[in-house]
Design an enzyme around this catalytic site. Structure first.
Site, PDB file in Angstrom:
ATOM      1  N   LYS A 110       0.857  -1.176   0.000  1.00  0.00           N
ATOM      2  CA  LYS A 110       0.000   0.000   0.000  1.00  0.00           C
ATOM      3  C   LYS A 110       0.901   1.235   0.000  1.00  0.00           C
ATOM      4  O   LYS A 110       1.589   1.517   0.979  1.00  0.00           O
ATOM      5  CB  LYS A 110      -0.915   0.005   1.225  1.00  0.00           C
ATOM      6  CG  LYS A 110      -1.880   1.181   1.284  1.00  0.00           C
ATOM      7  CD  LYS A 110      -2.758   1.082   2.521  1.00  0.00           C
ATOM      8  CE  LYS A 110      -3.731   2.238   2.622  1.00  0.00           C
ATOM      9  NZ  LYS A 110      -4.580   2.148   3.826  1.00  0.00           N
ATOM     10  N   LYS A 165      -2.161  -1.383  -3.712  1.00  0.00           N
ATOM     11  CA  LYS A 165      -2.970  -0.161  -3.670  1.00  0.00           C
ATOM     12  C   LYS A 165      -2.050   1.058  -3.691  1.00  0.00           C
ATOM     13  O   LYS A 165      -1.078   1.067  -2.933  1.00  0.00           O
ATOM     14  CB  LYS A 165      -3.826  -0.176  -2.398  1.00  0.00           C
ATOM     15  CG  LYS A 165      -4.727   1.041  -2.204  1.00  0.00           C
ATOM     16  CD  LYS A 165      -5.494   0.930  -0.891  1.00  0.00           C
ATOM     17  CE  LYS A 165      -6.394   2.145  -0.705  1.00  0.00           C
ATOM     18  NZ  LYS A 165      -7.139   2.094   0.575  1.00  0.00           N
TER      19      LYS A 165
END
Length: 280
Positions: free
Chosen positions: A153, A205
């Site tokens: 992420k 992400k």
């Protein structure tokens, strides 16, 4: 309540959330990721594991209504519930206390699993979070709860619209515990660590700027790879389309095709309901 930076996306009440979930079932959407927007916050994010907290109440409502037809993913992170807006509890010097946060994640994970979540989305990027939550679940006999690890992420400027969506209290950024965008090597290492700790799914992400990491994850992962097309990616498409600069539906589809082609087997996107209807 409408979200100004994300046309077509709204904050739901409990009743409208259930209605939206039923529309997702009818359209053939595979799952629904649920976030909570509490009225009150505190430094430790007490509402996160409160059985009467908004997220856990919503999970119970959804499990009763659509739990046999839709995979329910709970966001397992403290940022929506903390008054300082960080993903964990803070040490006296203001830094995020990784190990103290793991304890809160375990408490939150147990509450979400008991509320009916099929999948826990560990999005906080704390070291050791997958193994710690897995052990806590196993000790309570919750062995069928799936762990979706946000393994790579990245810190990004594309999160802005989402922070409006959840009423974030964050001042500053999360660069000390999220991934550094130029660093691909560390992202692959984080994916490998989460796999070693027992992640059932690994997530990258944001999706669009990190398709190389999605591809790397797909190459090395023995479990499904997910990718999250985040709020800023959605907002860019919507803003350009509103100005007549791009063909909205075509670019929506192209953006998702690219994520799929990179190797993602699961895509989290604000276009899920619309794309599912289009594919049908």
């Amino acid at each position: 309540m409408p979200i100004s930076a994300m046309p077509g996306v709204v904050q739901h009440t409990l009743d409208s959330l259930v209605a939206e979930a039923e529309r997702c079932v009818a359209a053939g959407v595979g799952g629904l990721m649920v976030f909570g927007v509490p009225v009150e916050k505190d430094p430790r994010g007490s509402g996160a594991d409160d059985p009467d907290g908004i997220l856990n109440v919503a999970l119970r409502r959804l499990r009763d209504a659509v739990g046999d037809d839709l995979v329910l993913v709970a966001d397992l992170c403290l940022d929506e519930f903390t008054s300082h807006g960080h993903c964990g509890v803070l040490a006296p010097d203001g830094s995020v206390d990784n190990d103290a946060t793991l304890v809160r994640y375990a408490e939150m994970g147990l509450a979400q699993a008991e509320a009916g979540a099929h999948v826990l989305g560990l999005s906080g990027m704390m070291d050791g979070q997958v193994g710690f939550v897995r052990e806590a679940l196993d000790e309570e006999g919750l062995i069928d709860t799936v762990l979706l690890a946000y393994a790579a992420k990245y810190t990004s400027g594309l999160y802005g619209p989402f922070r409006e969506a959840v009423g974030s209290s964050l001042v500053g950024d999360r660069a000390t515990y999220q991934q550094d965008p130029p660093n691909a090597t560390e992202a692959v290492r984080e994916i490998e660590l989460d796999l070693a700790e027992g992640a059932d799914i690994v997530m990258v992400k944001p999706a669009g700027p990190n398709l190389d990491i999605v591809a790397a994850a797909a190459d090395l992962s023995p479990v499904p790879v997910a990718a999250y097309q985040i709020s800023g990616e959605y907002a860019q498409i919507e803003a350009a389309a509103a100005n007549g600069w791009i063909d909205r539906d075509r670019v929506m589809a192209e953006s998702l095709i690219g994520i799929k082609r990179a190797g993602a087997q699961i895509i989290a996107t604000y276009y899920a309901l619309e794309m599912a209807r289009h594919l049908r």
